[in-house]
Design a protein around this motif. Structure first.
Motif, PDB file in Angstrom:
ATOM      1  N   PRO A 156       0.829  -1.210   0.000  1.00  0.00           N
ATOM      2  CA  PRO A 156       0.000   0.000   0.000  1.00  0.00           C
ATOM      3  C   PRO A 156       0.867   1.265   0.000  1.00  0.00           C
ATOM      4  O   PRO A 156       1.909   1.311   0.653  1.00  0.00           O
ATOM      5  N   GLY A 157       0.436   2.254  -0.766  1.00  0.00           N
ATOM      6  CA  GLY A 157       1.116   3.539  -0.789  1.00  0.00           C
ATOM      7  C   GLY A 157       2.453   3.565  -1.504  1.00  0.00           C
ATOM      8  O   GLY A 157       3.153   4.565  -1.472  1.00  0.00           O
ATOM      9  N   THR A 158       2.822   2.487  -2.156  1.00  0.00           N
ATOM     10  CA  THR A 158       4.119   2.379  -2.820  1.00  0.00           C
ATOM     11  C   THR A 158       3.976   2.664  -4.308  1.00  0.00           C
ATOM     12  O   THR A 158       2.977   2.321  -4.925  1.00  0.00           O
ATOM     13  N   THR A 159       5.002   3.279  -4.880  1.00  0.00           N
ATOM     14  CA  THR A 159       5.075   3.465  -6.324  1.00  0.00           C
ATOM     15  C   THR A 159       6.097   2.485  -6.867  1.00  0.00           C
ATOM     16  O   THR A 159       7.221   2.410  -6.351  1.00  0.00           O
ATOM     17  N   VAL A 160       5.713   1.732  -7.898  1.00  0.00           N
ATOM     18  CA  VAL A 160       6.627   0.802  -8.553  1.00  0.00           C
ATOM     19  C   VAL A 160       6.745   1.173 -10.023  1.00  0.00           C
ATOM     20  O   VAL A 160       5.823   1.727 -10.618  1.00  0.00           O
ATOM     21  N   ALA A 161       7.913   0.837 -10.591  1.00  0.00           N
ATOM     22  CA  ALA A 161       8.132   1.087 -12.014  1.00  0.00           C
ATOM     23  C   ALA A 161       9.222   0.157 -12.509  1.00  0.00           C
ATOM     24  O   ALA A 161      10.042  -0.337 -11.731  1.00  0.00           O
ATOM     25  N   GLY A 162       9.229  -0.065 -13.814  1.00  0.00           N
ATOM     26  CA  GLY A 162      10.279  -0.851 -14.435  1.00  0.00           C
ATOM     27  C   GLY A 162       9.821  -2.209 -14.894  1.00  0.00           C
ATOM     28  O   GLY A 162       8.670  -2.596 -14.751  1.00  0.00           O
ATOM     29  N   VAL A 163      10.800  -2.932 -15.491  1.00  0.00           N
ATOM     30  CA  VAL A 163      10.559  -4.275 -16.005  1.00  0.00           C
ATOM     31  C   VAL A 163      11.674  -5.168 -15.493  1.00  0.00           C
ATOM     32  O   VAL A 163      12.804  -5.060 -15.961  1.00  0.00           O
ATOM     33  N   PRO A 164      11.417  -5.994 -14.501  1.00  0.00           N
ATOM     34  CA  PRO A 164      10.182  -6.076 -13.727  1.00  0.00           C
ATOM     35  C   PRO A 164      10.067  -4.878 -12.780  1.00  0.00           C
ATOM     36  O   PRO A 164      11.061  -4.265 -12.401  1.00  0.00           O
ATOM     37  N   ALA A 165       8.846  -4.586 -12.375  1.00  0.00           N
ATOM     38  CA  ALA A 165       8.595  -3.422 -11.528  1.00  0.00           C
ATOM     39  C   ALA A 165       9.234  -3.598 -10.153  1.00  0.00           C
ATOM     40  O   ALA A 165       9.184  -4.666  -9.567  1.00  0.00           O
ATOM     41  N   GLU A 166       9.836  -2.510  -9.678  1.00  0.00           N
ATOM     42  CA  GLU A 166      10.430  -2.460  -8.348  1.00  0.00           C
ATOM     43  C   GLU A 166       9.996  -1.168  -7.677  1.00  0.00           C
ATOM     44  O   GLU A 166       9.726  -0.176  -8.353  1.00  0.00           O
ATOM     45  N   PRO A 167       9.964  -1.145  -6.354  1.00  0.00           N
ATOM     46  CA  PRO A 167       9.575   0.081  -5.650  1.00  0.00           C
ATOM     47  C   PRO A 167      10.529   1.234  -5.964  1.00  0.00           C
ATOM     48  O   PRO A 167      11.744   1.054  -5.969  1.00  0.00           O
ATOM     49  N   ILE A 168       9.952   2.409  -6.229  1.00  0.00           N
ATOM     50  CA  ILE A 168      10.775   3.601  -6.464  1.00  0.00           C
ATOM     51  C   ILE A 168      10.398   4.737  -5.527  1.00  0.00           C
ATOM     52  O   ILE A 168      11.045   5.776  -5.520  1.00  0.00           O
ATOM     53  N   GLY A 169       9.332   4.558  -4.756  1.00  0.00           N
ATOM     54  CA  GLY A 169       8.923   5.609  -3.834  1.00  0.00           C
ATOM     55  C   GLY A 169       7.668   5.218  -3.094  1.00  0.00           C
ATOM     56  O   GLY A 169       7.128   4.129  -3.260  1.00  0.00           O
TER      57      GLY A 169
END
Length: 184
Positions: A156-169
């Motif tokens: 919850p409340g996490t931002t993920v991005a990428g391939v594969p997605a990882e937490p970024i904020g």
């Protein structure tokens, strides 16, 4: 039912800065039309009219470019911005106040008749062309970056991005210190 339609239009007005009027939204927003078609197909599905529900969902897909399986479970105030090429699979679950951009896929990762599509909790935002696969959960108020591929749960409340997605904020703006991510 009429109040639900009004709520959907108000949601579009609130979430789309390009929205100019309720009439424009009701008449011209394909993502909204897809949701309305889904609601009707879902009601048919729940009453046992499976073929009719699937037929309607495919007709709505033809008209809007959005494919939502009638068995999916979708909460209130879902907004699909731009609508094109969105796919929501059979066992997907979507909470309230979710925002999906174009090209989002909530896809399965199994051929077995089991929970095989993602669950998006309340307040989730999924960026354009993101792919979420499997019986994963994207927690409340989390965000998925455009073009990401998500195969694991998102807190919850996490931002993920990428391939594969990882937490970024996080929702509070904190940046992740994971390898490859900015530390400040």
């Amino acid at each position: 039912m009429l109040e639900s339609l009004r709520e959907d239009v108000r949601t579009a007005l609130a979430k789309d800065p390009a929205a100019t009027s309720a009439a424009t939204i009701a008449l011209l927003y394909s993502g909204l039309h897809a949701i309305w078609g889904y609601r009707l197909a879902h009601a048919l599905w729940r009453r046992g009219f499976r073929f009719t529900a699937r037929f309607l969902s495919q007709f709505v897909r033809f008209l809007t470019g959005v494919e939502i399986h009638p068995a999916a479970d979708i909460g209130r105030r879902l907004f699909i911005d731009h609508g094109a090429a969105v796919v929501i699979g059979e066992t997907a679950e979507i909470g309230d106040d979710v925002l999906l951009y174009h090209g989002v896929t909530l896809g399965g990762d199994s051929m077995r008749r089991e929970k095989r599509h993602p669950t998006l909790e309340d307040g989730v935002t999924v960026g354009a062309n993101a792919t979420l696969l499997g019986a994963i959960t994207v927690g409340e108020n989390a965000s998925v970056g455009a073009g990401s591929v998500v195969v694991d749960d998102v807190d919850p409340g996490t931002t993920v991005a990428g391939v594969p997605a990882e937490p970024i904020g996080t929702a509070t703006g904190e940046r992740s210190t994971a390898e490859g991510s900015p530390s400040e």
